[in-house]
Structures are given as structure tokens and as C-alpha cells.
Write a protein that holds these residues in place. Structure first.
Motif, mmCIF file in Angstrom:
data_model
loop_
_atom_site.group_PDB
_atom_site.id
_atom_site.type_symbol
_atom_site.label_atom_id
_atom_site.label_comp_id
_atom_site.label_asym_id
_atom_site.label_seq_id
_atom_site.Cartn_x
_atom_site.Cartn_y
_atom_site.Cartn_z
ATOM 1 N N GLU A 269 -62.756 -57.858 -3.772
ATOM 2 C CA GLU A 269 -62.070 -56.602 -4.044
ATOM 3 C C GLU A 269 -61.108 -56.712 -5.232
ATOM 4 O O GLU A 269 -60.641 -55.712 -5.745
ATOM 5 C CB GLU A 269 -61.288 -56.152 -2.800
ATOM 6 N N ILE A 270 -60.796 -57.923 -5.643
ATOM 7 C CA ILE A 270 -59.845 -58.131 -6.728
ATOM 8 C C ILE A 270 -60.557 -58.823 -7.884
ATOM 9 O O ILE A 270 -61.139 -59.890 -7.716
ATOM 10 C CB ILE A 270 -58.649 -58.990 -6.266
ATOM 11 N N VAL A 271 -60.510 -58.204 -9.046
ATOM 12 C CA VAL A 271 -61.106 -58.800 -10.249
ATOM 13 C C VAL A 271 -59.972 -59.375 -11.090
ATOM 14 O O VAL A 271 -59.059 -58.666 -11.492
ATOM 15 C CB VAL A 271 -61.895 -57.759 -11.058
ATOM 16 N N SER A 272 -60.042 -60.678 -11.326
ATOM 17 C CA SER A 272 -59.025 -61.338 -12.146
ATOM 18 C C SER A 272 -59.572 -61.582 -13.548
ATOM 19 O O SER A 272 -60.784 -61.512 -13.786
ATOM 20 C CB SER A 272 -58.605 -62.664 -11.511
ATOM 21 N N TYR A 273 -58.668 -61.902 -14.460
ATOM 22 C CA TYR A 273 -59.082 -62.214 -15.821
ATOM 23 C C TYR A 273 -59.973 -63.456 -15.829
ATOM 24 O O TYR A 273 -60.967 -63.516 -16.563
ATOM 25 C CB TYR A 273 -57.854 -62.418 -16.695
ATOM 26 N N VAL A 274 -59.638 -64.426 -15.011
ATOM 27 C CA VAL A 274 -60.458 -65.639 -14.925
ATOM 28 C C VAL A 274 -61.886 -65.284 -14.528
ATOM 29 O O VAL A 274 -62.850 -65.832 -15.087
ATOM 30 C CB VAL A 274 -59.845 -66.640 -13.926
ATOM 31 N N ASP A 275 -62.048 -64.356 -13.580
ATOM 32 C CA ASP A 275 -63.401 -63.949 -13.152
ATOM 33 C C ASP A 275 -64.228 -63.457 -14.331
ATOM 34 O O ASP A 275 -65.426 -63.759 -14.443
ATOM 35 C CB ASP A 275 -63.311 -62.821 -12.106
ATOM 36 N N THR A 276 -63.600 -62.678 -15.214
ATOM 37 C CA THR A 276 -64.346 -62.100 -16.343
ATOM 38 C C THR A 276 -64.730 -63.148 -17.372
ATOM 39 O O THR A 276 -65.644 -62.927 -18.173
ATOM 40 C CB THR A 276 -63.514 -60.995 -17.043
ATOM 41 N N LEU A 277 -64.041 -64.299 -17.356
ATOM 42 C CA LEU A 277 -64.314 -65.350 -18.339
ATOM 43 C C LEU A 277 -65.342 -66.365 -17.854
ATOM 44 O O LEU A 277 -66.012 -67.007 -18.666
ATOM 45 C CB LEU A 277 -63.012 -66.086 -18.695
ATOM 46 N N LEU A 278 -65.480 -66.503 -16.547
ATOM 47 C CA LEU A 278 -66.322 -67.574 -16.009
ATOM 48 C C LEU A 278 -67.794 -67.412 -16.386
ATOM 49 O O LEU A 278 -68.477 -68.402 -16.656
ATOM 50 C CB LEU A 278 -66.172 -67.633 -14.484
ATOM 51 N N ASN A 279 -68.275 -66.186 -16.398
ATOM 52 C CA ASN A 279 -69.697 -65.970 -16.687
ATOM 53 C C ASN A 279 -69.945 -65.447 -18.094
ATOM 54 O O ASN A 279 -71.072 -65.074 -18.431
ATOM 55 C CB ASN A 279 -70.284 -64.984 -15.665
ATOM 56 N N LEU A 280 -68.898 -65.437 -18.906
ATOM 57 C CA LEU A 280 -69.047 -64.920 -20.262
ATOM 58 C C LEU A 280 -69.763 -65.954 -21.136
ATOM 59 O O LEU A 280 -69.465 -67.144 -21.076
ATOM 60 C CB LEU A 280 -67.659 -64.612 -20.828
ATOM 61 N N GLU A 281 -70.704 -65.489 -21.943
ATOM 62 C CA GLU A 281 -71.437 -66.380 -22.845
ATOM 63 C C GLU A 281 -71.063 -66.083 -24.283
ATOM 64 O O GLU A 281 -71.050 -64.922 -24.716
ATOM 65 C CB GLU A 281 -72.946 -66.210 -22.670
ATOM 66 N N LEU A 282 -70.731 -67.110 -25.036
ATOM 67 C CA LEU A 282 -70.397 -66.957 -26.449
ATOM 68 C C LEU A 282 -71.675 -66.698 -27.239
ATOM 69 O O LEU A 282 -72.588 -67.536 -27.224
ATOM 70 C CB LEU A 282 -69.698 -68.218 -26.970
ATOM 71 N N PRO A 283 -71.774 -65.549 -27.906
ATOM 72 C CA PRO A 283 -73.047 -65.177 -28.543
ATOM 73 C C PRO A 283 -73.480 -66.102 -29.672
ATOM 74 O O PRO A 283 -74.679 -66.310 -29.878
ATOM 75 C CB PRO A 283 -72.768 -63.752 -29.059
#
Length: 511
Positions: A269-283
């Protein structure tokens, strides 16, 4: 002695080659136009004698004097770097909005940046490119978009505000005065750490983060000497390099356990900034971020949002204490929004209430105009030679936009040294639109920057400034300490903050 002599000779040869290169490149400029005017420039060292051993406040005064002499756009040579200073609203608009494609990049990363931010893995300082665009858009869309203030940020802000209010109530009952800065620092860091790591951290953890974060921010200024001839400097200043590396390690030791804890346990239920970075791929590199890179981005998130918000909040509350008539006018507006002074007394001000508070918004804007947390925007780098006001701005020139000068310009603002929130109520808005702080139509002031490098969290920052100020005025009456006028003298920390933090007597308004 032999080693020192070799370093000296090498340095002189390097300066000579750079000077000759710049001379021939700029003398063959396609435009054949001159650089903006400025003071006499010494060969090799440029205008360094003007600036050496000067504080940032001193340098700002020097630049103000030069602008009064040469005009709103001037050139200084800092070593071999061409630096352009702009204090004009219209020139800033032409550069950042109309020609933003040519001057929205950042200066090339310095050696200290590589250590402090994992090879410049940040949003504020990274050069434009696919990775920068992905990181910036993810931050804006997933954490700082206005639509998320209702769904995610509000409950976190309520929690942090309750911490602040309870601490102030306790202080008001036990002591005759409060130092507001200590309490807002704790509340803002608690809020941002919650957003960053997805957990309500205890006081010890918050204090750890505050301490190491502040020292890391100051290091960006304190260790600048290491960026001058870094190879030779690794020998001459080897102890300082060790200190810097040790500080970076300390940041990682505080942040990585919090990141790993978030990986092990995620609250859906809580989205943290860390969550958004964990699966991010550098193009560009086709890979995910490392833990150290996530540390850098989390440190940037906390640093960029905390110091500026804390500074702006303290300045605003200080002005409301210094000018009690303005505080009373704001309180009455809040009371009217609540139907009466007695109704819903024990409830905090809500987002719905804030939308009705035009004078509150005017107070915040006036505070940002007179006391912007940063007097200069972060530097912009010219990526393609451009023309501005009939002058040539060469490729790789660094542009500094003078935020404070624009906010105090008497040609733009009537009585600029007077704290008058009403000026924003009387502004000629289009069909009731609020003042455009993003500068899309016109730049009058730009505490959050404008154009491609505008702060991605300006909506978020404005909401929290309004939310905290409204509730602090609704809950408490603020008065200066007897015999102590509120001192609005500035000093430079990481931001331009108050030399003497606000001390006030508060009394509970709530029944």
C-alpha cells in the motif's frame, strides 16, 4: 622539492596549452560576436584574484557591483572557464525557455562528484541524456506528481505534522520559548525518510540521517580544492581525499541497511522512492542500478528536498513572527475557511481548506521572493554556441542565474525590500490563474528554476510549505521573544539560511 618542481612546471604548461586552445577556438568563433562585458581578465588565471579567499556572500556582493557597472549580463573567467552571470528576468527567459535546448546541461562532473554521487549518478547534476531523463521522469511521475499529493503524500504529511505539533505543544508547556528550526528539521526529515524508505524511522535513525546527510552536503563545498588538478592533488591533499572517501563510506553504511530492509519487506500500500529505483533500468547501459547508485539517488532526494524546504519554512515563519499583522490576517483567512473560529477547532487544516487560502499562497510566494533558499540556480552549461542580447556565449561556458537579484529587482517589484504578500493577490493573472512560479509565460522570480531543469518537486514543495505554515498558524499564536527582534540576517550553510535561527514564544490556539 623535485616533485614539487615537476608539479609546478606541469601546471604551467597545462595552463599555457589550455589558454592557447581557448584563444584560437574563441577567436575563430562563427558569430564573431563578443562575450558579455566584464572586468579585466589576467592571462591563465582569469578573474581569480577577485574571488580568491572570498565567501559566497562576498562573491555575490562583488558580482552585484559588477552588474551595476557592466549591465545585467557579465563575464568572469574563473581559471580557464568562461562564466556568465545573468540577473535579468528577460534574458533568463530567453536563455532558459526560448533557447533552453542549448543551455540546460550541467558542467562536466568534477572528481569529488564521482565519489560523493557514485560517478555523478544524480538528477540535479547529471548531464542531459537518456538516463537523466528516465531518472527525472520516474521521480516526477512516481513520487512528486501533483496527483500523488492526495493519494500518497497527504497521510505521510499528516503523520510528520502531528510529530511537529506535539513537540511544540510539549515545548510551549515546559519552556518560555522555542527554537523552531530544531523541530522542523526533525519533522521534515521524518517525512522525507518515510517517503524514501517506506518506513517510519525512530528518532535515533532520523538523527543519524540528518547528521551524515548534512555533512555530505557541506562536503560538496568544503572539498572543492580537490577538484583543482586532482591528480597532483591526490598527492598534495591525500589526507583530504581519505576524509572524503571515509565520509562517502559513512553515508553508505547508514543508507544501505535501510535499502536492504525495504527489499526484504515491501508494504504493497506504500510506494517508496527506493521501490521505484529497484526495478529501474538505465537505458544507455541496459542494466539496473547498483546499491551504491541507489544510495546516491536517495541522498540526493533527501538533501534536495530537506534543506530547501526547511530553510523556506523557517524564513516564512520568521516573517510571520516579525510582522504580527500579517500573521493575524492569515489566521483570520484560515478561520473563515473553517466557517468560524470555534468550529472544527481540534482538526488540522486539510488540503481542501488550503485550496481556499489565497493569502496563504501569497505569503509563501513573498517569502520565496525575498528569501529564496538558493541565491543562484545550479550552474547551466552551454552545449552549442548561442547568442544572447547580442553577445556570444561560447560552447561549454557556464551560466549562473541570479535568483535573489531577480526577486529584489525594483524594475519588476514595487518596494522590493518590503514584505508585502498582497502584491501576489493584485498581480494581473489570467482569468484568476495563480502566479506562474514555473516561468512558462514570463519570469518574474524563479526559486525553483524554470525550463528543462526546473525542480521536479516544485508542486510538492509548495504544497508542504502551505500545509505546514497553515497548520502552525492555526494551532499556535507566534510572538517574538521579549526584547529580541526577529533577525533576518542571512548566512550560508548549504542554503542561505538565518544567521540566528528563529526564537519565538508560542501559545496554543486549539481548545
Amino acid at each position: 622539492m623535485d616533485t614539487f618542481f615537476i608539479i609546478l612546471i606541469t601546471t604551467c604548461i597545462s595552463f599555457t596549452l589550455i589558454f592557447l586552445f581557448n584563444f584560437f577556438v574563441f577567436s575563430n568563433s562563427k558569430t564573431k560576436k563578443k562575450l558579455p562585458p566584464g572586468p579585466f581578465t589576467f592571462p591563465f588565471i582569469g578573474n581569480l584574484p577577485l574571488l580568491i579567499n572570498k565567501s559566497i556572500l562576498d562573491i555575490e556582493l562583488i558580482i552585484q557591483k559588477l552588474i551595476s557597472k557592466y549591465g545585467p549580463i557579465i563575464t568572469l573567467k574563473i581559471g580557464t572557464t568562461t562564466s556568465i552571470f545573468i540577473s535579468s528576468h528577460s534574458l533568463a527567459y530567453h536563455a532558459l525557455i526560448q533557447q533552453g535546448a542549448f543551455c540546460s546541461d550541467r558542467p562536466l562532473a568534477l572528481p569529488t562528484n564521482h565519489i560523493l554521487s557514485s560517478d555523478d549518478r544524480s538528477i540535479n547534476t547529471a548531464s542531459c541524456g537518456p538516463s537523466w531523463r528516465v531518472l527525472r521522469s520516474k521521480l516526477r511521475i512516481n513520487m512528486l506528481h501533483p496527483s500523488l499529493i492526495k493519494s500518497r503524500s497527504k497521510s505521510r504529511a499528516d503523520w510528520a505534522l502531528n510529530i511537529l505539533v506535539q513537540k511544540l505543544i510539549h515545548k510551549s508547556e515546559s519552556e518560555s520559548e522555542v527554537i523552531l528550526l530544531d523541530h522542523i528539521k526533525h519533522a521534515i526529515f521524518s517525512l522525507l525518510a518515510y517517503m524514501c524508505f517506506g518506513d517510519k524511522l525512530d528518532d535515533i535513525q532520523i538523527d543519524q540521517i540528518k547528521d551524515v546527510q548534512h555533512r555530505a552536503l557541506l562536503a560538496t563545498v568544503q572539498y572543492k580544492i580537490l577538484d583543482i588538478f586532482p591528480r597532483a592533488g591526490r598527492l598534495i591533499f591525500r589526507n583530504k581525499w581519505k576524509e572524503l572517501i571515509a565520509l562517502r563510506k559513512e553515508v553508505e553504511n547508514v543508507f544501505i541497511p535501510l535499502i536492504q530492509a525495504r527489499i526484504r519487506y515491501k508494504d504493497g500500500e506504500i510506494v517508496s522512492y527506493v521501490d521505484t529505483l529497484l526495478n529501474l533500468e538505465l537505458p544507455e547501459e541496459k542494466r539496473k542500478l547498483t546499491n551504491k547508485e541507489i544510495v546516491s539517488l536517495c541522498a540526493e532526494f533527501l538533501g534536495a528536498a530537506s534543506d530547501t524546504t526547511i530553510t523556506a519554512l523557517q524564513w516564512t515563519m520568521s516573517c510571520l513572527v516579525k510582522y504580527p499583522a500579517i500573521q493575524e490576517k492569515l489566521y483570520k483567512e484560515i478561520a473563515i475557511a473553517r466557517k468560524s473560529e470555534e468550529e472544527n477547532r481540534e482538526k488540522l487544516i486539510t488540503e481542501e481548506d488550503i485550496r481556499k487560502l489565497s493569502y496563504l499562497k501569497a505569503v509563501i510566494l513573498e517569502s520565496l521572493r525575498m528569501h529564496p533558499p538558493s541565491h543562484f540556480l545550479l550552474p547551466h552549461r552551454v552545449t552549442k554556441e548561442m547568442e544572447l542580447n547580442g553577445y556570444a556565449l561560447p560552447k561549454n561556458a557556464i551560466i549562473y542565474f541570479m535568483v535573489r537579484e531577480m526577486g529584489l529587482d525594483p524594475n519588476m517589484w514595487e518596494d522590493p525590500m518590503e514584505f508585502k504578500p498582497e502584491r501576489f493577490l493584485m498581480d494581473d493573472h489570467r482569468e484568476g490563474e495563480m502566479f506562474d512560479i514555473t516561468g512558462r509565460r514570463e519570469i518574474k522570480m524563479m526559486p525553483f528554476g524554470v525550463g528543462r531543469r526546473v525542480c521536479p518537486g516544485y508542486d510538492f514543495a509548495m504544497f508542504h510549505l502551505e500545509y505546514f505554515v497553515a497548520n502552525l498558524i492555526w494551532c499556535f499564536e507566534w510572538k517574538p521573544v521579549e526584547g529580541d527582534d526577529v533577525d533576518l540576517t542571512e548566512e550560508i550553510d548549504f542554503t542561505f539560511t538565518m544567521k540566528n535561527p528563529l526564537r519565538a514564544r508560542i501559545s496554543l490556539r486549539m481548545i
